[in-house]
Design a protein around this motif. Structure first.
Motif, mmCIF file in Angstrom:
data_model
loop_
_atom_site.group_PDB
_atom_site.id
_atom_site.type_symbol
_atom_site.label_atom_id
_atom_site.label_comp_id
_atom_site.label_asym_id
_atom_site.label_seq_id
_atom_site.Cartn_x
_atom_site.Cartn_y
_atom_site.Cartn_z
ATOM 1 N N ASP A 1 1.040 7.610 -5.277
ATOM 2 C CA ASP A 1 -0.404 7.565 -5.526
ATOM 3 C C ASP A 1 -0.690 7.046 -6.927
ATOM 4 O O ASP A 1 -1.584 6.220 -7.126
ATOM 5 C CB ASP A 1 -1.026 8.955 -5.352
ATOM 6 N N ARG A 2 0.063 7.543 -7.916
ATOM 7 C CA ARG A 2 -0.137 7.080 -9.295
ATOM 8 C C ARG A 2 0.208 5.595 -9.427
ATOM 9 O O ARG A 2 -0.486 4.837 -10.099
ATOM 10 C CB ARG A 2 0.708 7.904 -10.261
ATOM 11 N N ARG A 3 1.277 5.165 -8.760
ATOM 12 C CA ARG A 3 1.700 3.772 -8.829
ATOM 13 C C ARG A 3 0.620 2.868 -8.224
ATOM 14 O O ARG A 3 0.274 1.833 -8.797
ATOM 15 C CB ARG A 3 3.026 3.577 -8.086
ATOM 16 N N VAL A 4 0.059 3.270 -7.096
ATOM 17 C CA VAL A 4 -0.993 2.484 -6.447
ATOM 18 C C VAL A 4 -2.233 2.432 -7.347
ATOM 19 O O VAL A 4 -2.851 1.369 -7.513
ATOM 20 C CB VAL A 4 -1.330 3.065 -5.052
ATOM 21 N N ALA A 5 -2.602 3.553 -7.947
ATOM 22 C CA ALA A 5 -3.780 3.586 -8.828
ATOM 23 C C ALA A 5 -3.572 2.680 -10.044
ATOM 24 O O ALA A 5 -4.490 1.954 -10.454
ATOM 25 C CB ALA A 5 -4.062 5.018 -9.276
ATOM 26 N N ILE A 6 -2.387 2.687 -10.605
ATOM 27 C CA ILE A 6 -2.093 1.828 -11.764
ATOM 28 C C ILE A 6 -2.162 0.363 -11.360
ATOM 29 O O ILE A 6 -2.720 -0.471 -12.073
ATOM 30 C CB ILE A 6 -0.706 2.181 -12.357
ATOM 31 N N GLU A 7 -1.618 0.038 -10.202
ATOM 32 C CA GLU A 7 -1.636 -1.351 -9.718
ATOM 33 C C GLU A 7 -3.076 -1.801 -9.446
ATOM 34 O O GLU A 7 -3.454 -2.930 -9.785
ATOM 35 C CB GLU A 7 -0.778 -1.478 -8.452
ATOM 36 N N GLU A 8 -3.895 -0.934 -8.855
ATOM 37 C CA GLU A 8 -5.299 -1.274 -8.615
ATOM 38 C C GLU A 8 -6.023 -1.544 -9.934
ATOM 39 O O GLU A 8 -6.791 -2.507 -10.053
ATOM 40 C CB GLU A 8 -6.001 -0.148 -7.857
ATOM 41 N N GLU A 9 -5.775 -0.692 -10.927
ATOM 42 C CA GLU A 9 -6.418 -0.861 -12.234
ATOM 43 C C GLU A 9 -5.964 -2.170 -12.887
ATOM 44 O O GLU A 9 -6.771 -2.904 -13.463
ATOM 45 C CB GLU A 9 -6.091 0.327 -13.137
ATOM 46 N N ARG B 1 -7.795 -5.000 -11.160
ATOM 47 C CA ARG B 1 -9.213 -5.047 -11.572
ATOM 48 C C ARG B 1 -9.349 -5.670 -12.959
ATOM 49 O O ARG B 1 -10.243 -6.486 -13.204
ATOM 50 C CB ARG B 1 -9.798 -3.633 -11.576
#
Length: 116
Positions: A85-93, A96
């Protein structure tokens, strides 16, 4: 009936082969052997056969180890999912930020701007 005064270590003879995981043979008073074998199997697990009676269990120690292993596996899975979840959130950020730096508009943003 059984009482604690009738049990003596002199009443039981034990035969076992320490070179292999083979059976442990107890020879002696039936009541004493039954109590010793049932206690051993209940704690450590195994098979217990005496005069037509058969009992098999993983034992208390086996159940405790199974519980600890399952708890560890759940904990590791929760950590793995949290990491993902953290990895996906970092990649999304990161994506963006890249879009903002390039000043690129997504197709849905272009349609919203044309309609408004």
């Amino acid at each position: 009936m059984y009482n604690s005064e009738s049990v003596s270590s002199k009443d039981v003879e034990i035969k076992l082969n320490v070179q292999s995981p083979g059976p442990i043979e107890l020879i002696g008073n039936i009541q004493t052997i039954f109590i010793i074998a049932a206690g051993y199997v209940a704690i450590f697990g195994g098979n217990f056969k005496i005069i037509g009676f058969e009992f098999q269990t993983d034992g208390l120690a086996g159940k405790i180890m199974q519980f600890i292993q399952e708890r560890h596996n759940r904990s590791m899975e929760e950590k793995r999912l949290g990491f993902e979840d953290r990895r996906v959130a970092i990649e999304e950020e990161r994506l963006r930020n890249a879009i903002e730096e390039l000043e690129v508009s997504l197709p849905s943003e272009i349609e919203n701007n044309n309609e408004g």
